[in-house]
Design a protein around this motif. Structure first.
Motif, PDB file in Angstrom:
ATOM      1  N   LYS A 186       0.841  -1.206   0.000  1.00 40.55           N
ATOM      2  CA  LYS A 186       0.000   0.000   0.000  1.00 40.55           C
ATOM      3  C   LYS A 186       0.879   1.259   0.000  1.00 40.55           C
ATOM      4  CE  LYS A 186      -4.012   0.011   1.123  1.00 40.55           C
ATOM      5  NZ  LYS A 186      -5.301   0.090   0.371  1.00 40.55           N
ATOM      6  N   GLU A 187       0.423   2.272  -0.733  1.00 39.18           N
ATOM      7  CA  GLU A 187       1.150   3.537  -0.758  1.00 39.18           C
ATOM      8  C   GLU A 187       0.830   4.404   0.451  1.00 39.18           C
ATOM      9  OE1 GLU A 187       0.661   5.605  -4.391  1.00 39.18           O
ATOM     10  OE2 GLU A 187       1.643   4.060  -5.608  1.00 39.18           O
ATOM     11  N   SER A 188      -0.351   4.183   1.033  1.00 36.90           N
ATOM     12  CA  SER A 188      -0.744   4.894   2.252  1.00 36.90           C
ATOM     13  C   SER A 188      -1.824   4.078   2.948  1.00 36.90           C
ATOM     14  CB  SER A 188      -1.255   6.305   1.941  1.00 36.90           C
ATOM     15  OG  SER A 188      -2.450   6.250   1.178  1.00 36.90           O
ATOM     16  N   LEU A 189      -2.049   4.386   4.216  1.00 37.55           N
ATOM     17  CA  LEU A 189      -3.060   3.670   4.993  1.00 37.55           C
ATOM     18  C   LEU A 189      -3.967   4.663   5.700  1.00 37.55           C
ATOM     19  CD1 LEU A 189      -1.027   0.769   6.675  1.00 37.55           C
ATOM     20  CD2 LEU A 189      -2.866   0.539   4.993  1.00 37.55           C
ATOM     21  N   SER A 190      -5.257   4.355   5.688  1.00 37.86           N
ATOM     22  CA  SER A 190      -6.216   5.176   6.424  1.00 37.86           C
ATOM     23  C   SER A 190      -6.449   4.545   7.789  1.00 37.86           C
ATOM     24  CB  SER A 190      -7.547   5.259   5.671  1.00 37.86           C
ATOM     25  OG  SER A 190      -8.171   3.976   5.644  1.00 37.86           O
ATOM     26  N   MET A 191      -6.991   5.322   8.716  1.00 35.92           N
ATOM     27  CA  MET A 191      -7.311   4.796  10.034  1.00 35.92           C
ATOM     28  C   MET A 191      -8.378   3.701   9.932  1.00 35.92           C
ATOM     29  SD  MET A 191      -5.352   6.104  12.230  1.00 35.92           S
ATOM     30  CE  MET A 191      -4.346   7.507  12.682  1.00 35.92           C
ATOM     31  N   GLU A 192      -9.287   3.832   8.967  1.00 32.88           N
ATOM     32  CA  GLU A 192     -10.331   2.808   8.779  1.00 32.88           C
ATOM     33  C   GLU A 192      -9.708   1.467   8.410  1.00 32.88           C
ATOM     34  OE1 GLU A 192     -12.388   6.664   7.291  1.00 32.88           O
ATOM     35  OE2 GLU A 192     -10.357   5.833   7.429  1.00 32.88           O
ATOM     36  N   GLU A 193      -8.653   1.492   7.586  1.00 35.94           N
ATOM     37  CA  GLU A 193      -7.982   0.244   7.213  1.00 35.94           C
ATOM     38  C   GLU A 193      -7.208  -0.344   8.394  1.00 35.94           C
ATOM     39  OE1 GLU A 193      -6.543   0.437   2.699  1.00 35.94           O
ATOM     40  OE2 GLU A 193      -6.075   2.278   3.806  1.00 35.94           O
ATOM     41  N   ILE A 194      -6.605   0.538   9.154  1.00 35.95           N
ATOM     42  CA  ILE A 194      -5.753   0.080  10.255  1.00 35.95           C
ATOM     43  C   ILE A 194      -6.570  -0.533  11.376  1.00 35.95           C
ATOM     44  CG2 ILE A 194      -4.198   0.897  12.088  1.00 35.95           C
ATOM     45  CD1 ILE A 194      -3.161   2.975  10.047  1.00 35.95           C
ATOM     46  N   ILE A 195      -7.770   0.014  11.640  1.00 36.06           N
ATOM     47  CA  ILE A 195      -8.557  -0.414  12.785  1.00 36.06           C
ATOM     48  C   ILE A 195      -8.933  -1.896  12.719  1.00 36.06           C
ATOM     49  CG2 ILE A 195     -10.881   0.081  11.912  1.00 36.06           C
ATOM     50  CD1 ILE A 195      -9.532   1.000  15.393  1.00 36.06           C
ATOM     51  N   GLY A 196      -8.910  -2.468  11.532  1.00 33.09           N
ATOM     52  CA  GLY A 196      -9.252  -3.878  11.390  1.00 33.09           C
ATOM     53  C   GLY A 196      -8.112  -4.823  11.713  1.00 33.09           C
ATOM     54  N   HIS A 197      -6.958  -4.302  12.088  1.00 34.72           N
ATOM     55  CA  HIS A 197      -5.786  -5.128  12.360  1.00 34.72           C
ATOM     56  C   HIS A 197      -5.331  -4.960  13.815  1.00 34.72           C
ATOM     57  CE1 HIS A 197      -4.984  -6.060   8.056  1.00 34.72           C
ATOM     58  NE2 HIS A 197      -5.618  -4.891   7.875  1.00 34.72           N
ATOM     59  N   HIS A 257      -1.929   9.447  21.529  1.00 34.79           N
ATOM     60  CA  HIS A 257      -2.506  10.244  20.445  1.00 34.79           C
ATOM     61  C   HIS A 257      -3.061   9.344  19.339  1.00 34.79           C
ATOM     62  CE1 HIS A 257      -3.017  13.155  17.260  1.00 34.79           C
ATOM     63  NE2 HIS A 257      -2.146  12.505  16.511  1.00 34.79           N
ATOM     64  N   ILE A 258      -2.270   8.391  18.868  1.00 34.69           N
ATOM     65  CA  ILE A 258      -2.726   7.489  17.809  1.00 34.69           C
ATOM     66  C   ILE A 258      -3.852   6.598  18.320  1.00 34.69           C
ATOM     67  CG2 ILE A 258      -2.064   5.511  16.390  1.00 34.69           C
ATOM     68  CD1 ILE A 258      -1.193   8.135  15.212  1.00 34.69           C
ATOM     69  N   ARG A 259      -3.762   6.182  19.572  1.00 34.40           N
ATOM     70  CA  ARG A 259      -4.834   5.368  20.144  1.00 34.40           C
ATOM     71  C   ARG A 259      -6.163   6.119  20.098  1.00 34.40           C
ATOM     72  NH1 ARG A 259      -2.539   4.506  24.511  1.00 34.40           N
ATOM     73  NH2 ARG A 259      -1.613   2.486  24.031  1.00 34.40           N
ATOM     74  N   ARG A 263     -11.688   6.632  17.197  1.00 30.14           N
ATOM     75  CA  ARG A 263     -12.761   7.351  16.511  1.00 30.14           C
ATOM     76  C   ARG A 263     -13.403   6.474  15.440  1.00 30.14           C
ATOM     77  NH1 ARG A 263      -9.831  12.408  14.238  1.00 30.14           N
ATOM     78  NH2 ARG A 263     -11.848  12.643  13.212  1.00 30.14           N
ATOM     79  N   PHE A 264     -12.703   5.417  15.010  1.00 34.04           N
ATOM     80  CA  PHE A 264     -13.206   4.561  13.936  1.00 34.04           C
ATOM     81  C   PHE A 264     -13.624   3.183  14.447  1.00 34.04           C
ATOM     82  CE2 PHE A 264     -10.290   7.662  12.184  1.00 34.04           C
ATOM     83  CZ  PHE A 264     -11.027   8.186  11.143  1.00 34.04           C
ATOM     84  N   GLY A 265     -13.555   2.989  15.750  1.00 35.88           N
ATOM     85  CA  GLY A 265     -14.003   1.716  16.315  1.00 35.88           C
ATOM     86  C   GLY A 265     -13.066   1.248  17.412  1.00 35.88           C
ATOM     87  N   PRO A 266     -13.439   0.148  18.065  1.00 35.48           N
ATOM     88  CA  PRO A 266     -12.579  -0.388  19.132  1.00 35.48           C
ATOM     89  C   PRO A 266     -11.273  -0.926  18.556  1.00 35.48           C
ATOM     90  CG  PRO A 266     -14.378  -1.890  18.661  1.00 35.48           C
ATOM     91  CD  PRO A 266     -14.659  -0.650  17.869  1.00 35.48           C
ATOM     92  N   ILE A 267     -10.184  -0.705  19.270  1.00 29.57           N
ATOM     93  CA  ILE A 267      -8.893  -1.178  18.777  1.00 29.57           C
ATOM     94  C   ILE A 267      -8.512  -2.474  19.508  1.00 29.57           C
ATOM     95  CG2 ILE A 267      -8.114   1.140  18.189  1.00 29.57           C
ATOM     96  CD1 ILE A 267      -6.309   1.090  20.615  1.00 29.57           C
TER      97      ILE A 267
END
Length: 296
Positions: free
Chosen positions: A180-191, A199-201, A206-210
């Motif tokens: 991937k050339e970049s990652l969104s928070m929506e993509e990351i939250i699934g991993h 701060h990142i937490r 904001r996009f779901g439980p981590i």
């Protein structure tokens, strides 16, 4: 001719009185008077005219005093340069730093500083901004380094913003995300997340439980877990340039779609700095342009 004689000349000229100059220099009036007279005899010129109303420079004395001031400025600059470049500084320096500082520029800075000043006893304490500020104000620590994504004000401290970095998402080399050339928070939250800053937490939440699978303050341990493809971690771009995991392709840094800059501040109490503090900040200002060129 001695350097202190030039200081006496300048002080007497500024005060218009040998008595006042003696008080400011914490010397006796005869000491200064005799020293100036000896200098006048040595050069064969009268530098001052002494009257009941005060001590005034002669015409030639006025020119000589201007030269004396220039010499003293150069002398003081020489002394300061020698002082800051002495490898024999033998002091203790306690530094509080946030995790981002400890894992980015501080290791290289500590290495170069220790080589130049081997007798300085360094102690680095990883902490959060609130404690760093508190310990600096109380005098427990000497210097602080804080990396923050937010503009900060420190009313009780001397501070300077000296560098800006970006947060990168880091995945294992064999991860399906590695291309991937970049990652969104929506993509990351699934991993699974492998340790992260508050701060990142908060941004991820904001996009779901981590799902924070692994958390450790030891960045090398976290990198090993990331390289195994077990989750996503977050590091500053400046800390990844010559990272062995990145250079071998075991970890792939990917920019975030929404950029998250982190700005670094150095901080210290409002007091005269120790020689170890001064030289450490001098070394920092020498190193930062090199780091920024590497990171460009």
């Amino acid at each position: 001719m001695r350097i202190e004689q030039l200081r006496y000349l300048v002080e007497v000229a500024h005060n218009g009185s040998i008595t006042l100059a003696a008080e400011k220099l914490h010397l006796s009036q005869p000491n200064i008077s005799n020293s100036i007279s000896a200098l006048e005899d040595e050069i064969g010129l009268a530098i001052f005219t002494r009257t009941r109303s005060g001590t005034r420079p002669t015409a030639v004395g006025h020119n000589l005093i201007q030269l004396a001031e220039e010499i003293l400025v150069k002398w003081d600059q020489f002394g300061e340069a020698a002082r800051l470049n002495s490898s024999l500084i033998n002091e203790r320096l306690v530094i509080g730093a946030t995790f981002g500082a400890c894992t980015s520029f501080l290791p290289k800075l500590l290495t170069s500083y220790s080589e130049k000043y081997p007798f300085v006893e360094l102690q680095i304490i990883e902490s959060h901004p609130a404690e760093i500020e508190e310990r600096l104000v109380s005098g427990d620590w000497d210097l602080g380094f804080i990396g923050t994504p937010e503009e900060m004000a420190f009313k009780d401290l001397v501070t300077e913003k000296f560098m800006k970095c970006r947060i990168m998402a880091c995945v294992g080399g064999k991860s399906p995300l590695a291309a991937k050339e970049s990652l969104s928070m929506e993509e990351i939250i699934g991993h699974a997340i492998i340790g992260t800053s508050e701060h990142i937490r908060e941004e991820l939440q904001r996009f779901g439980p981590i799902r924070e699978m692994f958390h450790s303050k030891h960045s090398e341990v976290s990198k090993r877990v990331i390289s195994e493809g077990l989750g996503i971690g977050f590091y500053l771009d400046i800390s990844l340039k010559n990272d062995p995991y990145v250079m071998t392709g075991n970890i792939v840094p990917i920019p975030l779609q929404t950029e998250h800059p982190v700005e670094f501040y150095w901080l210290h109490a409002k007091k005269r700095l120790s020689l170890a503090c001064e030289t450490f900040l001098k070394e920092l200002h020498t190193l930062v342009p090199q780091l920024l060129r590497i990171n460009a």
